[in-house]
Write a protein that holds these residues in place. Sequence first.
Motif, short mmCIF file in Angstrom:
data_model
loop_
_atom_site.label_atom_id
_atom_site.label_comp_id
_atom_site.label_asym_id
_atom_site.label_seq_id
_atom_site.Cartn_x
_atom_site.Cartn_y
_atom_site.Cartn_z
N GLY A 182 0.79 -1.22 0.00
CA GLY A 182 0.00 0.00 0.00
C GLY A 182 0.83 1.27 0.00
N ASP A 183 0.15 2.39 0.28
CA ASP A 183 0.80 3.70 0.23
C ASP A 183 0.88 4.37 1.61
OD1 ASP A 183 1.24 3.71 -2.56
OD2 ASP A 183 -0.87 4.21 -2.89
N GLU A 184 0.73 3.56 2.66
CA GLU A 184 0.88 4.12 4.00
C GLU A 184 2.34 4.48 4.25
OE1 GLU A 184 -0.63 1.23 6.71
OE2 GLU A 184 -2.59 1.06 5.71
N ASP A 185 2.57 5.28 5.30
CA ASP A 185 3.94 5.60 5.67
C ASP A 185 4.66 4.31 6.06
OD1 ASP A 185 3.56 8.29 5.25
OD2 ASP A 185 2.96 8.67 7.33
N PRO A 186 5.94 4.16 5.65
CA PRO A 186 6.67 2.92 5.97
C PRO A 186 6.73 2.68 7.48
CG PRO A 186 7.88 4.25 4.37
CD PRO A 186 6.77 5.11 4.88
N ARG A 187 6.51 1.43 7.86
CA ARG A 187 6.59 1.04 9.27
C ARG A 187 7.63 -0.06 9.41
NH1 ARG A 187 4.46 -2.72 12.84
NH2 ARG A 187 3.34 -3.81 11.18
N ASP A 188 8.64 0.20 10.24
CA ASP A 188 9.72 -0.78 10.42
C ASP A 188 9.19 -2.03 11.11
OD1 ASP A 188 11.48 0.93 9.26
OD2 ASP A 188 12.40 1.63 11.12
N LEU A 189 9.65 -3.18 10.63
CA LEU A 189 9.29 -4.46 11.24
C LEU A 189 10.35 -4.94 12.21
CD1 LEU A 189 7.91 -6.27 8.07
CD2 LEU A 189 6.61 -5.11 9.87
N VAL A 190 11.49 -4.25 12.24
CA VAL A 190 12.58 -4.59 13.15
C VAL A 190 13.12 -3.29 13.73
CG1 VAL A 190 13.24 -6.72 11.96
CG2 VAL A 190 14.23 -4.53 11.23
N ALA A 191 13.98 -3.43 14.74
CA ALA A 191 14.56 -2.25 15.37
C ALA A 191 15.48 -1.52 14.40
CB ALA A 191 15.33 -2.67 16.63
N ARG A 192 15.70 -0.24 14.69
CA ARG A 192 16.49 0.59 13.79
C ARG A 192 17.89 0.06 13.56
NH1 ARG A 192 17.73 7.09 14.54
NH2 ARG A 192 18.87 7.35 12.57
N PRO A 193 18.61 -0.44 14.58
CA PRO A 193 19.96 -0.98 14.32
C PRO A 193 19.96 -2.14 13.33
CG PRO A 193 19.67 -0.57 16.66
CD PRO A 193 18.34 -0.39 16.03
N VAL A 194 18.91 -2.93 13.33
CA VAL A 194 18.82 -4.04 12.37
C VAL A 194 18.65 -3.49 10.96
CG1 VAL A 194 17.61 -6.17 11.76
CG2 VAL A 194 17.81 -5.49 14.16
N ARG A 195 17.81 -2.47 10.83
CA ARG A 195 17.64 -1.82 9.52
C ARG A 195 18.96 -1.20 9.05
NH1 ARG A 195 13.78 -1.39 5.70
NH2 ARG A 195 13.78 0.88 5.72
N GLN A 196 19.70 -0.64 9.96
CA GLN A 196 20.98 -0.05 9.60
C GLN A 196 21.97 -1.12 9.13
OE1 GLN A 196 21.82 2.02 13.28
NE2 GLN A 196 21.02 3.97 12.51
N LEU A 197 21.92 -2.28 9.76
CA LEU A 197 22.78 -3.39 9.31
C LEU A 197 22.41 -3.80 7.89
CD1 LEU A 197 24.92 -5.55 9.87
CD2 LEU A 197 23.11 -6.95 10.93
N ALA A 198 21.11 -3.86 7.60
CA ALA A 198 20.67 -4.20 6.25
C ALA A 198 21.07 -3.11 5.26
CB ALA A 198 19.16 -4.39 6.23
N GLY A 199 21.02 -1.85 5.69
CA GLY A 199 21.46 -0.77 4.82
C GLY A 199 22.94 -0.85 4.51
N ALA B 126 17.62 -13.65 16.17
CA ALA B 126 17.67 -13.26 17.58
C ALA B 126 16.51 -12.33 17.95
CB ALA B 126 19.01 -12.56 17.88
N VAL B 127 16.13 -11.44 17.04
CA VAL B 127 15.05 -10.49 17.34
C VAL B 127 13.69 -11.02 16.91
CG1 VAL B 127 16.64 -8.55 17.12
CG2 VAL B 127 15.29 -9.26 15.13
N LYS B 128 13.66 -12.28 16.44
CA LYS B 128 12.42 -12.91 15.99
C LYS B 128 11.72 -12.07 14.93
CE LYS B 128 11.53 -15.58 20.21
NZ LYS B 128 12.88 -15.43 20.74
N ALA B 129 12.49 -11.72 13.91
CA ALA B 129 11.95 -10.95 12.79
C ALA B 129 10.93 -11.79 12.02
CB ALA B 129 13.09 -10.53 11.86
N PRO B 130 10.07 -11.16 11.22
CA PRO B 130 9.09 -11.92 10.44
C PRO B 130 9.76 -12.98 9.57
CG PRO B 130 8.59 -9.57 10.37
CD PRO B 130 9.91 -9.71 11.06
N ALA B 131 9.05 -14.10 9.40
CA ALA B 131 9.60 -15.22 8.63
C ALA B 131 9.94 -14.82 7.21
CB ALA B 131 8.60 -16.38 8.63
N ALA B 132 9.15 -13.91 6.62
CA ALA B 132 9.40 -13.49 5.24
C ALA B 132 10.78 -12.84 5.10
CB ALA B 132 8.31 -12.52 4.78
N ALA B 133 11.17 -12.04 6.08
CA ALA B 133 12.47 -11.38 6.03
C ALA B 133 13.59 -12.41 6.11
CB ALA B 133 12.59 -10.36 7.16
N ARG B 134 13.42 -13.41 6.96
CA ARG B 134 14.45 -14.44 7.09
C ARG B 134 14.57 -15.28 5.81
NH1 ARG B 134 12.69 -17.51 12.12
NH2 ARG B 134 10.79 -16.27 12.01
N ARG B 135 13.42 -15.50 5.15
CA ARG B 135 13.45 -16.22 3.87
C ARG B 135 14.23 -15.44 2.83
NH1 ARG B 135 8.01 -17.42 4.97
NH2 ARG B 135 7.34 -15.78 3.52
#
Length: 334
Positions: free
Chosen positions: A162-179, A243-252
Motif C-alpha cells: 500500500g501507500d501508507e507511511d513505511p513502518r519498520d518491522l525490526v529495530a532501527r539498528p537491524v535496519r541499519q545493518l541491512a542498509g 535473535a530479534v524474531k523478525a518476520p519469517a518473510a524477512a528471514r526467507r
Amino acid sequence: MPNTLNPLELIARRWQPSAAFVRQAALATVVMAVVIVVTGGAVRLTQSGLGCSTWPKCTPDSLTPTAAMGINGLIEFGNRMLTYVLCAVVGLFIIAARSHAPRRRSLTRLGWTQFWIVMSNAVVGGITVLTGLNPYIVSAHFLASTALLTVAVLSWKRAGEGDEDPRDLVARPVRQLAGLLVLAAGALTVIGTVVTGTGPHAGDATKLDHRIPLDWQEITQLHVDFAYIVVGLTVALWFTLRAVKAPAAARRRVLELVGCIAFQGVIGYVQYFNGLPEFVIGLHMLGSALLWIAVLRVFLSLRERGPVPAVPAPAEDHESLASQPAAATSASSR
C-alpha cells in the motif's frame, strides 16, 4: 473549449487492470532489466562492442547490419533491438499503473523513472560506440543498467503493497545493518565493473589494450575482499533476524540471498582459475544481477506499507446501497 484528454487518461477510462496485473507488469520490467544486463554482457564477451560501427545507425549507410559485418554486427544490433522490447514492457507497466483504480501516483512515477533511465542509457550506449568503447563509458553503461534494475525491483515491491507511511518491522539498528549490506553489495557491483574494465573482455577484439589503467590482479583482490564483506554482513544479518524474531518473510529473503551468494562465489572462482571463459563470465553477470535483486529484497522486507488499496465500488453500487435504508423505512411504514 473542452479539455483534451491525454492518451493515458483515455486508456484509464476504458481499462482498469487488477492489482495482480500491475504487479505482474512490474515483475516483467525486472525480468527485462536482467535480460538487458546479460545480453549487454554477451555483446562485450563476443567482442561485438563495435559490431555496429556507429550510432544510431548500424553503419554510416545502413540502419541495420550488413552481411559483411558478420555475427558481431547481428549481436550488437540485436542488443539494440532489445531496448525497444524493454521500452514496450516499461510502457505497459506505466499504462497499467496509470489505469489501475485507485490511481497510485507513486507507481506511475517509478514507471516514468524507468523510462527515462532507459532513454538515458540508450544515449550512453551510443556514446560508447562513438568513443570506440571507452572503458569508463562502458562501465557507466553497465551501472545505468543496474540503476534500472534497482528501480524495477522497487516498482515490483511497491506494486504489492500500500501507500501508507513505511513502518519498520525490526529495530532501527537491524535496519541499519541491512542498509550497510546494500552499500557493500553496491560497492561490490561497482568494483566488479572496474575488474571487467581492466580485464581482457573490453568488447572489441581489435582494441585489447583499451583498458582502465589499473592492475587487474589488485582490483580483482579488492573485489574478492568486498565479496567476503557481503558474506559476513549477510551472516550477521541472518543471526540478528533470528535473535530479534523478525518476520519469517524477512528471514526467507536472507536465505535467498545466501543462495545467490553461493552461486556467484562458485562461478567467480571457476572463471578465475580457468582463464576467464566467456560463458562462465556471462553466468557471473547473471549472478551479479540476481544477487543485487536479492539484496534489495532483503532490505525492503524489513518494513511494510499496509495492504494494496482496495478497488473503489462503482458509483451505481453506492447509490443502490444508499437507497436501501429509505426503501426499508417505506416498507415498514406500510
